[in-house]
Design an enzyme around this catalytic site. Structure first.
Site, PDB file in Angstrom:
ATOM      1  N   CYS A 120      -0.044  75.143 -15.441  1.00 47.46           N
ATOM      2  CA  CYS A 120       0.252  76.451 -14.860  1.00 47.46           C
ATOM      3  C   CYS A 120      -0.385  77.579 -15.676  1.00 47.46           C
ATOM      4  O   CYS A 120      -0.617  78.664 -15.156  1.00 47.46           O
ATOM      5  CB  CYS A 120       1.752  76.655 -14.719  1.00 47.46           C
ATOM      6  N   HIS A 121      -0.704  77.313 -16.932  1.00 45.68           N
ATOM      7  CA  HIS A 121      -1.340  78.329 -17.779  1.00 45.68           C
ATOM      8  C   HIS A 121      -2.753  78.657 -17.310  1.00 45.68           C
ATOM      9  O   HIS A 121      -3.303  79.681 -17.688  1.00 45.68           O
ATOM     10  CB  HIS A 121      -1.363  77.876 -19.251  1.00 45.68           C
TER      11      HIS A 121
END
Length: 156
Positions: A120-121
């Protein structure tokens, strides 16, 4: 479910899983490192340590995240973002087939239970900004720089 805590450059990492796979990987501000790693978690621990050492760009241990059907769809989309690359929330929404779902996609992204492994980063704002990250923007910046280190030396 088994739990282990390991040290990482970004804080204590909590890993939860069983024989069906890893369900949770999260970052804690503080905590104690486990003295013994349960056998069900050893492969995940090894691969995460290799990632932080710069020796691994993908993960092959079994995942078992818990979430809604929509969240699972978003998390699958995140898994398709290549190491060292980023994608905007808008582009991810388009890829998943509904440009209007950008807020829902961002919400599912924020509920990702498998820190780093479901990347998700790697999702950023349309303008390239480092928007929204549950672990803190400084960690997001660190992870993106770790995955895409600049070869050029700083002039200052």
């Amino acid at each position: 479910m088994q739990t282990a805590f390991i040290n990482s450059p970004l804080g204590i990492t909590k890993i939860v899983g069983d024989e069906n796979g890893i369900s949770i990987i999260s970052i804690l501000a503080e905590g104690e490192v486990s003295n013994k790693i349960p056998k069900e978690l050893k492969e995940a621990v090894t691969q995460l340590q290799e990632y932080f050492e710069g020796k691994r760009t993908d993960f092959s241990f079994k995942l078992n995240p818990k979430g809604t059907e929509f969240q699972q769809k978003v998390w699958q989309g995140l898994l398709e973002i290549p190491f060292g690359k980023t994608m905007s929330y808008l582009d991810l929404s388009k890829k998943l087939g509904d440009v209007k779902a950008i807020r829902a996609v961002a919400s599912a992204n924020g509920k990702n239970p498998l820190w780093i492994v479901i990347p998700c980063h790697r999702v950023i704002g349309t303008d390239g900004s480092l928007t929204g990250y549950a672990g803190g923007l400084w960690r997001k910046k660190w992870l993106l720089e770790h995955e895409n280190p600049t070869n050029q030396q700083s002039l200052f």
